[in-house]
Write an enzyme that holds these catalytic residues in place. Structure first.
Site, PDB file in Angstrom:
ATOM      1  N   LYS A 130      -0.698  59.393  48.450  1.00  0.00           N
ATOM      2  CA  LYS A 130      -0.391  59.676  47.052  1.00  0.00           C
ATOM      3  C   LYS A 130      -1.395  60.690  46.473  1.00  0.00           C
ATOM      4  O   LYS A 130      -1.479  61.794  46.942  1.00  0.00           O
ATOM      5  CB  LYS A 130      -0.355  58.354  46.278  1.00  0.00           C
ATOM      6  N   TYR A 145       3.620  47.031  44.928  1.00  0.00           N
ATOM      7  CA  TYR A 145       4.495  47.875  45.727  1.00  0.00           C
ATOM      8  C   TYR A 145       5.379  46.997  46.636  1.00  0.00           C
ATOM      9  O   TYR A 145       4.886  46.058  47.264  1.00  0.00           O
ATOM     10  CB  TYR A 145       3.641  48.856  46.551  1.00  0.00           C
ATOM     11  N   ASP A 186      -6.054  47.428  45.358  1.00  0.00           N
ATOM     12  CA  ASP A 186      -5.278  48.612  45.723  1.00  0.00           C
ATOM     13  C   ASP A 186      -5.466  49.616  44.581  1.00  0.00           C
ATOM     14  O   ASP A 186      -4.937  49.446  43.485  1.00  0.00           O
ATOM     15  CB  ASP A 186      -3.802  48.216  45.900  1.00  0.00           C
ATOM     16  N   ARG A 197      -9.490  57.061  69.233  1.00  0.00           N
ATOM     17  CA  ARG A 197      -9.065  55.874  68.470  1.00  0.00           C
ATOM     18  C   ARG A 197     -10.291  55.258  67.795  1.00  0.00           C
ATOM     19  O   ARG A 197     -10.248  54.826  66.653  1.00  0.00           O
ATOM     20  CB  ARG A 197      -8.348  54.856  69.370  1.00  0.00           C
TER      21      ARG A 197
HETATM   22  O1  P1T Z   1       3.413  54.474  51.940  1.00  0.00           O
HETATM   23  P1  P1T Z   1       2.041  54.049  52.413  1.00  0.00           P
HETATM   24  O2  P1T Z   1       1.086  55.148  52.605  1.00  0.00           O
HETATM   25  O3  P1T Z   1       2.125  53.133  53.620  1.00  0.00           O
HETATM   26  O4  P1T Z   1       1.387  53.186  51.225  1.00  0.00           O
HETATM   27  C1  P1T Z   1       1.923  51.967  50.782  1.00  0.00           C
HETATM   28  C2  P1T Z   1       1.569  51.720  49.349  1.00  0.00           C
HETATM   29  C3  P1T Z   1       0.535  50.860  49.027  1.00  0.00           C
HETATM   30  N1  P1T Z   1       0.165  50.623  47.759  1.00  0.00           N
HETATM   31  C4  P1T Z   1       0.776  51.229  46.729  1.00  0.00           C
HETATM   32  C5  P1T Z   1       0.332  50.947  45.322  1.00  0.00           C
HETATM   33  C6  P1T Z   1       1.830  52.113  46.964  1.00  0.00           C
HETATM   34  O5  P1T Z   1       2.411  52.710  45.901  1.00  0.00           O
HETATM   35  C7  P1T Z   1       2.251  52.366  48.297  1.00  0.00           C
HETATM   36  C8  P1T Z   1       3.395  53.270  48.606  1.00  0.00           C
HETATM   37  N2  P1T Z   1       4.241  53.469  47.512  1.00  0.00           N
HETATM   38  C9  P1T Z   1       5.366  54.253  47.495  1.00  0.00           C
HETATM   39  C10 P1T Z   1       5.837  54.901  48.558  1.00  0.00           C
HETATM   40  C11 P1T Z   1       6.024  54.352  46.171  1.00  0.00           C
HETATM   41  O6  P1T Z   1       6.830  55.273  45.936  1.00  0.00           O
HETATM   42  O7  P1T Z   1       5.736  53.497  45.323  1.00  0.00           O
END
Ligand code: P1T
Length: 379
Positions: free
Chosen positions: A195, A98, A170, A46
């Protein structure tokens, strides 16, 4: 070291015990100590793991930071940033972001006494109206999800520095290939690694990158204390994915441009949101702070008919209808029912996120096939 070389080499040393060129998957929870406190730098996975360490170093190098921290998802990374704050503190955030980020801010952290202001940041000066002695953090997404607004990071950083407030960006949509916000004055970079950085739609992961030792220590303390870490197998996959980030991003940008130019001329299409158009309200900022315009595009159909949007999305062959983005394969998404359903309709409409909006993540397939797919689906 230039970007493509960093993507392949930064943070990655041949394995000390075997010389393996690929960082091994250290699938272990703990590490044997010779005597209490006498260990080789790792105590418990961890707190630290060699596969995660290699990825964290690689990410820090790509973002021109000094410290990287990986989490179990993008949202777990966001969670760690907000845990720097205390009840009574205030955050100013972009109003176009998001849906899951909006949800954790409003449904989780408001309960703990943190106040969020969601505002348009197209004009950075607007932010100053909301700053008071409780303001501790400015949260920026750029390009925004899903309206593709561009926020001037340098201008926001000038305001955050003047008021001694942290600025988190972000950087999921842009990736460090297109934009490096730490160089523009940001304090914290957040990524949904899920992503473009992962790039192959096979991992959920998040990361934070900073260039200040004190901030890195505070975030590492939260990472270890709250424990939302990611496993070594996923770190391995992301290390592998990142090796082609620069090549993939080039193709995402080329294909994105071709799709945006096709859509804008289509008789059935109403608006196309893509920062590469000179008509985009913040195109000049995008051209200044980004190296290219990316592969994310949103658009609406004439008549603004939700059912017609659904029919188009159902007809796609290569644009798979799915949440997420940034993988090698093209995806289509309906933000109002999928990724942004947790934002109330009234709030969505304020930023132009209509029920007919379609968001595309343009992949790296052959562009002729993608255009043909759009042609048949729209036709
Ligand atoms: O899904 P996750 O890895 O927890 O990430 C969240 C997140 C944070 N910031 C942005 C700009 C994002 O696009 C996302 C996740 N977005 C999607 C799943 C989507 O389809 O827009």
């Amino acid at each position: 070291m230039k970007f493509g070389t960093k993507a392949i080499h930064a943070g990655i040393e041949p394995d000390p015990s075997t010389g393996a060129i690929m960082t091994p998957i250290y699938q272990t929870s703990t590490y044997v100590q010779a005597s209490p406190g006498d260990h080789k730098g790792f105590e418990y996975s961890r707190s630290g793991n060699p596969t995660r360490d290699a990825l964290q170093k690689n990410l820090a190098a790509l973002e021109n930071g000094t410290h990287g921290l990986c989490f179990g998802s993008g949202l777990a990374a966001i969670d760690a940033v907000i845990k720097l704050l205390s009840p009574g503190d205030e955050v100013i955030s972009t109003n176009d972001l998001y849906g899951g980020t909006y949800r954790i801010f409003t449904k989780i952290f408001e309960k703990y006494g943190i106040k969020f202001h969601f505002i348009g940041m197209g004009e950075a000066a607007n932010i100053e109206k909301y700053i008071n002695s409780n303001t501790k953090l400015i949260w920026v997404e750029t390009p925004t999800n899903p309206m593709m607004n561009i926020i001037d990071i340098k201008a926001v950083a000038r305001i955050s520095k003047k008021h001694e407030v942290l600025l988190a960006v972000d950087n999921t949509f842009a990736t460090p290939y297109l934009q490096t916000p730490l160089d523009l004055g940001a304090d914290i970079i957040m990524h949904s690694i899920t992503k473009y950085l992962g790039g192959h739609s096979d991992v959920i992961m998040g990361a934070l990158i900073v260039k200040d030792k004190k901030l890195a220590d505070e975030l590492a303390f939260i990472q270890n204390s709250c424990g939302a870490v990611t496993g070594p197998q996923d770190c391995f996959l992301v290390l592998r994915g990142i090796k082609t980030l620069h090549i993939r991003m080039q193709r995402h940008c080329e294909n994105g441009k071709a799709v945006a130019q096709y859509l804008v001329k289509h008789p059935k299409v109403d608006k196309v949101y893509w920062p590469g158009f000179e008509s985009h309200p913040n195109h000049s900022i995008a051209a200044e702070q980004m190296r290219d315009f990316g592969g994310m595009i949103s658009f609406t159909l004439k008549g603004n008919d939700r059912q017609e949007s659904f029919r188009v999305m159902e007809r796609f062959h290569f644009f798979s209808l799915a949440e997420s983005l940034g993988g090698v394969e093209s995806l289509a998404n309906h933000p109002a029912t999928m990724t942004h359903a947790s934002i109330p309709k009234k709030e969505r409409e304020k930023i132009g996120l209509s029920d007919s909006l379609i968001r595309l993540s343009v992949g790296i397939e052959n562009i002729e096939d993608l255009i043909e797919d759009l042609e048949q689906a729209l036709g």
